[in-house]
Each structure stands twice: as C-alpha cells, then as structure tokens.
Scaffold this motif. Structure first.
Motif, mmCIF file in Angstrom:
data_model
loop_
_atom_site.group_PDB
_atom_site.id
_atom_site.type_symbol
_atom_site.label_atom_id
_atom_site.label_comp_id
_atom_site.label_asym_id
_atom_site.label_seq_id
_atom_site.Cartn_x
_atom_site.Cartn_y
_atom_site.Cartn_z
ATOM 1 N N GLU A 156 -22.311 -37.538 134.317
ATOM 2 C CA GLU A 156 -23.671 -37.399 133.781
ATOM 3 C C GLU A 156 -23.801 -36.198 132.850
ATOM 4 O O GLU A 156 -24.619 -36.201 131.937
ATOM 5 C CB GLU A 156 -24.664 -37.284 134.939
ATOM 6 N N LYS A 157 -22.971 -35.171 133.075
ATOM 7 C CA LYS A 157 -23.001 -33.968 132.240
ATOM 8 C C LYS A 157 -22.177 -34.125 130.962
ATOM 9 O O LYS A 157 -22.141 -33.213 130.120
ATOM 10 C CB LYS A 157 -22.465 -32.779 133.035
ATOM 11 N N LEU A 174 -21.544 -26.992 136.237
ATOM 12 C CA LEU A 174 -20.960 -27.868 135.206
ATOM 13 C C LEU A 174 -21.459 -27.556 133.797
ATOM 14 O O LEU A 174 -20.986 -28.166 132.838
ATOM 15 C CB LEU A 174 -21.247 -29.336 135.535
ATOM 16 N N ASP A 175 -22.378 -26.624 133.635
ATOM 17 C CA ASP A 175 -22.908 -26.300 132.311
ATOM 18 C C ASP A 175 -21.790 -25.839 131.372
ATOM 19 O O ASP A 175 -21.066 -24.888 131.669
ATOM 20 C CB ASP A 175 -23.967 -25.199 132.412
ATOM 21 N N LYS A 197 -24.445 -29.201 139.454
ATOM 22 C CA LYS A 197 -24.865 -29.386 138.062
ATOM 23 C C LYS A 197 -24.940 -28.069 137.311
ATOM 24 O O LYS A 197 -24.610 -27.996 136.133
ATOM 25 C CB LYS A 197 -26.220 -30.113 138.023
#
Length: 288
Positions: free
Chosen positions: A156-157, A120-121, A117
């Motif tokens: 989700e991102k 993935l920013d 996660k």
C-alpha cells in the motif's frame, strides 16, 4: 552535489577538398589538398558548469533487524551504502558495534499496522527476518500474520521490492511444527500475490555463524561450515522420500544477508523462491 565540466571543441578549419594529381608533379605524392589552412590549431572554449544532483539513496527497512539474521542484514546493507532502518519489538539492538549507531531503530509490533506504516515512510525496499517458535497458534501468528501485515502495508505504501527470509522444508519437522510452516507458507503466498515482480523468498535451512548472546559469542560455524561442505556434495539425497530434506546443507548467515540485500536492491534479481542451493550460488556471485 557533483560537478561536471564539459569542454566544447570547435573546428575552425574547414574540411579540405582532396584531389588526385600526377606523381611526377608532386615528387611522388599522389594526394594533395586545396586548403591553405594546414595544421591550424583548434580553439577550445570552456563550457558552462553543470550541477548534477547525486543519485537517490535506496532506503531499506529491515524487519527484525536486531536478531541474529537481521543484524547481519543491516550490516551488509550499510556496507553497500544503503540508508538502513529497522523495526522490531525491542527496538534498538543491544549489540555494541559501530555499525549499529548508523541504523535508525524503530520499536513496534508488526501486529500493529499504524506503527508499521510510519516506519515505511520513504522506504524503497523491505527485508523481513521476522519469525519465531512457540505454540502452534503463536508460531502461525508471528511467522504468518505478522509478515502478512507487513507485506500488505508495504504494498500500500508503494514499496518496490520485498524480501522474505522463510525456511526450507525439513520433511517430518513440518508436522511437528505445523504452525511454524503454515505461517511461513501463508506469508509466502501473500508476498507472491502482492509483489508479483518484486517479491523474493529465501528458503535457507540451518543458518550458522557467530551468534551474540549478551556478552558471549557462540561460534556456530565450528560445526556448521564443515556440514555445509559435506552436504553440498550430497544434493541427490535431498530427493529421498521423508528423510531427504534432512540432508539440506546449512548456510552461512553472511551468505543469507548478502543475497537478501542484493535481492532487495537489484532490479534484475528474479522474483520467486530461492532455495538453499540458490542462496549458495548467488552468494558466490559478484554483487552489482
């Protein structure tokens, strides 16, 4: 910042009113005008300077970017002007090439969702080159579970597009490598479910090219390229039962990388499965 300077042109002269007159009174001219303002120059004034921000840069995350296929994907994306990062178990690539210094390298395991996660920013698209061989349970985990975790985290991102480099079906091989193919197909199903409009699956067969192993370069294209040329002409043989998939032509790693990057960044690239013949066809098209 880009600067655009526009110019306003104001027409000071009024539009002349045209009327018909006799040919005898004008010495042969049939048209005349009531306006005395003939050939009056235009007044040109420079408008206010407008500052336009540059377009947002696409940010691509390559999963397994330090591997054979992944490194070519990173290089292709950089050549296309993209911002590139990579996540893999070993982190930074061992390749001593200039392009490698322009990639943001993350070290992590796709089985750990927290590290994924963070990587993935700000990412707009993902290409997964993750896969491997071993026991059936290990192959399912690395080809299936790891990629499924990545697909779910990217969804989700809010990632727009996800490209998964899978594998062609080689017939009898899928029974010998059941964990490998079952994992691949499970990841494909998850991708098409989560990214119905932005999920692309590439199914190459044998991928050839120059593979770097330490300081040694192995030119797999020596026999891969001739095989591709021959088997391209044998497409009908793919339909033969049992042995047909063995005639799947190999494909150049640069072609796979080119199509993968295009699929990840071109919004009109159609979602779904692209087989080896589709990869060859798309790689020959001019990139947008």
């Amino acid at each position: 910042m880009r600067t655009i300077v526009s110019r306003l042109i104001r027409y000071k002269s009024s539009v002349p009113q045209t009327r018909f007159v006799s040919a005898s009174s004008t010495g042969g001219r049939y048209l005349s005008t009531d306006s005395n303002k003939i050939d009056e120059p235009f007044n040109v004034e420079e408008a206010e300077t407008v500052h336009v921000p540059p377009p947002l840069t696409e940010k691509l995350l390559v999963l397994g970017g330090n591997g054979f296929v992944g490194s070519h994907v990173c290089k292709e994306a950089l050549d296309r002007g993209l911002s590139v990062s990579s996540l893999s178990r070993s982190g930074r690539s061992s390749l001593q090439e200039p392009w490698a210094t322009r990639v943001t390298w993350h070290q992590g395991n796709l089985l750990s969702s927290d590290l994924l996660k963070d990587a993935l920013d700000g990412v707009t698209s993902v290409i997964s080159c993750v896969g491997g061989f071993g026991s059936n349970s290990y192959m399912y985990k690395i080809n299936g579970t790891a990629n499924i975790n990545a697909i779910r985290a990217a969804s989700e991102k809010g990632v727009k597009r996800f490209v998964y480099i899978s594998a062609a079906d080689f017939g009898l091989a899928k029974y010998l490598l059941s964990g490998y193919y079952e994992g691949k197909r499970a990841a494909e199903t998850e991708l098409l479910t989560r990214f119905a409009y932005g999920g692309i699956i590439l199914r190459p067969g044998f991928i050839y090219g120059t593979r770097s192993v330490g300081n040694m370069k192995i030119p797999l294209g020596v026999f891969g390229s001739p095989m591709e040329m021959v088997l391209q002409q044998a497409k009908p043989l793919n339909q033969l039962p049992l042995v047909g998939p063995l005639f799947t032509p190999p494909v150049n790693v640069e072609s796979v990388a080119k199509v993968a990057v295009r699929a990840a960044t071109d919004p009109v690239f159609p979602p779904g499965i692209v087989d080896v013949h589709g990869i060859q066809r798309y790689s020959q098209q001019k990139s947008r």
